[in-house]
Design a protein around this motif. Structure first.
Motif, short mmCIF file in Angstrom:
data_model
loop_
_atom_site.label_atom_id
_atom_site.label_comp_id
_atom_site.label_asym_id
_atom_site.label_seq_id
_atom_site.Cartn_x
_atom_site.Cartn_y
_atom_site.Cartn_z
N LYS A 187 -7.27 3.12 13.08
CA LYS A 187 -8.30 3.07 12.03
C LYS A 187 -8.11 4.23 11.05
CE LYS A 187 -13.33 3.25 11.38
NZ LYS A 187 -14.64 3.23 12.05
N GLU A 188 -7.88 5.41 11.56
CA GLU A 188 -7.73 6.59 10.69
C GLU A 188 -6.48 6.44 9.83
OE1 GLU A 188 -7.25 11.47 11.02
OE2 GLU A 188 -7.49 10.24 12.83
N ALA A 189 -5.37 5.99 10.43
CA ALA A 189 -4.12 5.84 9.69
C ALA A 189 -4.24 4.81 8.58
CB ALA A 189 -2.98 5.47 10.64
N LEU A 190 -4.84 3.67 8.89
CA LEU A 190 -5.00 2.62 7.87
C LEU A 190 -5.95 3.08 6.76
CD1 LEU A 190 -5.19 -0.61 10.07
CD2 LEU A 190 -3.20 0.35 8.87
N GLY A 191 -6.94 3.87 7.12
CA GLY A 191 -7.89 4.36 6.14
C GLY A 191 -7.28 5.29 5.12
N LYS A 230 0.83 -1.20 0.00
CA LYS A 230 0.00 0.00 0.00
C LYS A 230 0.88 1.26 0.00
CE LYS A 230 -3.95 -2.17 0.17
NZ LYS A 230 -4.92 -2.12 -0.95
N THR A 231 0.26 2.37 -0.36
CA THR A 231 0.97 3.64 -0.49
C THR A 231 0.45 4.65 0.51
OG1 THR A 231 1.28 3.22 -2.86
CG2 THR A 231 1.62 5.48 -2.09
N THR A 232 1.37 5.35 1.17
CA THR A 232 0.99 6.34 2.17
C THR A 232 0.49 7.61 1.47
OG1 THR A 232 3.16 7.39 2.27
CG2 THR A 232 2.82 5.45 3.64
N PRO A 233 -0.17 8.50 2.20
CA PRO A 233 -0.67 9.75 1.59
C PRO A 233 0.42 10.57 0.91
CG PRO A 233 -1.69 9.42 3.73
CD PRO A 233 -0.63 8.36 3.59
N LEU A 266 4.72 0.99 1.19
CA LEU A 266 5.07 0.18 2.34
C LEU A 266 5.49 -1.20 1.83
CD1 LEU A 266 2.09 1.15 4.70
CD2 LEU A 266 4.37 2.20 4.52
N ASN A 267 6.80 -1.46 1.85
CA ASN A 267 7.33 -2.66 1.22
C ASN A 267 7.32 -3.89 2.11
OD1 ASN A 267 8.10 -1.53 -1.37
ND2 ASN A 267 9.67 -0.38 -0.25
N ASN A 268 7.20 -3.69 3.40
CA ASN A 268 7.29 -4.82 4.33
C ASN A 268 6.67 -4.43 5.67
OD1 ASN A 268 9.35 -3.32 5.77
ND2 ASN A 268 10.73 -3.92 4.10
N PRO A 269 6.54 -5.38 6.60
CA PRO A 269 5.95 -5.05 7.90
C PRO A 269 6.71 -3.98 8.68
CG PRO A 269 5.86 -7.41 7.55
CD PRO A 269 6.68 -6.84 6.42
N ALA A 270 8.03 -3.92 8.51
CA ALA A 270 8.78 -2.86 9.19
C ALA A 270 8.33 -1.49 8.71
CB ALA A 270 10.28 -3.05 8.96
N ASP A 271 8.09 -1.36 7.41
CA ASP A 271 7.57 -0.09 6.88
C ASP A 271 6.19 0.21 7.45
OD1 ASP A 271 9.84 0.19 5.35
OD2 ASP A 271 8.90 -0.43 3.47
N ILE A 272 5.34 -0.82 7.55
CA ILE A 272 4.01 -0.63 8.12
C ILE A 272 4.12 -0.13 9.55
CG2 ILE A 272 1.88 -1.82 8.82
CD1 ILE A 272 2.43 -3.80 6.51
#
Length: 418
Positions: free
Chosen positions: A411-415, A350-353, A358-364
């Protein structure tokens, strides 16, 4: 200057790297919900009042010289009674070793039974087994576990790897997942160890079982802790336990751990810990011996601690389950024990605003730190593949109110992700 090959090859703690990011944001004045530390905030979860008073009294009584290298006799006697009362395990004080927390115990077990090049079998995720193998030059055999079995290993997963192994390292309740062995699953693994040892020739080193039960007093609901020796008494000659006060009494800084097992192994562990100087402070040992001997003190404290920890874990679990019901790509496993919740946040790709992929869980995780002010620990810090989008969440250093407040931020961040 050149340093040793061991020093060159050691891997740093991934959790410490995350802590560095958190500390930098805190220096900037940001308030981060830090769910990374396997510890307690002592202002939220203080140690038992009676234990604290006992420690102070012991210092006032000038109990500040060296304790015996294997631990104060009165403490080893109290631990022996504690094990009998709580688990129906029979270990004499001579089979018990006191140390400064559980780390020296685990390291001394490795040093006592594992030679360089020996095979050590353990599941992933798990805590620090890979690093202890690195320190000894042992061969790590890491068994990937599955969310379908609550990230606990099964006999079928372990069976192919035991031939010739020196040590099988297990933990329940498990750090980092907060999940536990079911009785049947542990029995089947015990039977594997028994069967393997029957194949070993006379004089050949047996397969030992390291069983870390440091969280065994922190179990919730109908979930029950089981141990190998109670299930299969013939394993008493091969099982070395890791236990102590750090987690069940929120006493991580008090540094009183205890290990126990077959005398021939424990005696060698005593020599190793003695050379390390890794004993618990004498005043703390004196106080702990008196505290453990009082069932009323122990039971009252555990009841309150478990109630509060379970409330935090349940609130977090329910929050993630609600997000899952709202079609967010998250999940969580029911809390069973310890101070941890296992959660999935699968937003890889996924792509941030601001356009960052986000290439991996560390990025998440770092995205959640910056955007939701929430810090988790990816399972990759505990030996799994880097792409496994499951995380450890620790509730020992955060209030229930802060947990309630952070769910909407997640929730807001993931949205916002595309």
């Amino acid at each position: 200057m050149t340093v040793s090959k061991l020093a060159q090859g050691l891997r740093g703690s991934e959790i410490i790297k995350i802590a560095g990011e958190i500390n930098e944001l805190k220096r900037q004045g940001q308030n981060i919900a830090n769910l990374t530390i396997g510890d307690f905030d002592s202002n939220i979860y203080p140690i038992p009042a009676e234990l604290k008073e006992g420690i102070i009294a012991a210092y006032n009584d000038n109990q500040t010289n060296y304790p015996p290298a294997d631990g104060m006799l009165n403490l080893r006697e109290s631990v022996s009674s504690f094990l009998k009362n709580r688990y129906d395990l029979d270990y004499t004080p001579t089979q018990i070793l006191i140390s400064g927390g559980s780390r020296p115990l685990i390291y001394s077990i490795f040093l006592a039974v594992v030679d360089p090049g020996d095979k050590v079998v353990f599941p992933t995720p798990s805590w620090n087994n890979n690093h202890y193998c690195d320190l000894l030059g042992a061969k790590s055999v890491m068994i990937a576990t599955r969310p379908e079995n609550n990230f606990m290993p099964t006999a079928d997963e372990i069976r192919p790897h035991l031939k010739g192994a020196a040590l099988l390292a297990l933990c329940s309740p498990l750090n980092p997942t907060g999940t536990m062995f079911a009785k049947k699953d542990l029995e089947e693994i015990c039977d594997l160890v028994i069967a393997e040892n029957k194949t070993r020739a006379a004089g050949e080193k047996p397969l030992y079982l390291l069983y870390d039960q440091i969280y065994s007093q922190l179990t919730f609901g109908a979930h029950e802790h089981f141990n190998p020796v109670s299930l299969r008494p013939e394993l008493k000659d091969y099982t070395i336990f890791v236990d102590g006060s750090s987690k069940c009494f929120a006493a991580t800084g008090v540094r009183v751990g205890w290990g126990f097992g077959p005398a021939n192994v424990v005696n060698n562990m005593k020599a190793i810990v003695g050379h390390m100087g890794a004993w618990a402070p004498k005043a703390e040992q004196v106080a702990m011996s008196k505290f453990l001997a009082n069932d009323t003190y122990v039971n009252n404290y555990l009841a309150q601690l478990k109630t509060n920890i379970q409330a935090s874990l349940n609130t977090l679990h329910e929050g993630f389950q609600q997000l899952k019901a709202e079609s967010f790509n998250v999940d969580s496993i029911e809390p069973m024990g310890a101070i941890y919740l296992t959660v999935k946040v699968d937003y890889t790709g996924k792509t941030t605003p601001d356009g960052v992929v986000l290439n991996n869980p560390a990025d998440i995780n770092f995205y959640l730190i910056k955007e939701a002010k929430v810090a988790l620990v990816p399972f990759s810090a505990f030996g799994t593949d880097d792409d496994l989008a499951w995380f450890r969440v620790s509730v020992g250093a955060i209030t229930l109110q802060d947990i309630q407040l952070m769910i909407p931020r997640i929730k807001e961040a993931l949205g916002k992700l595309k």
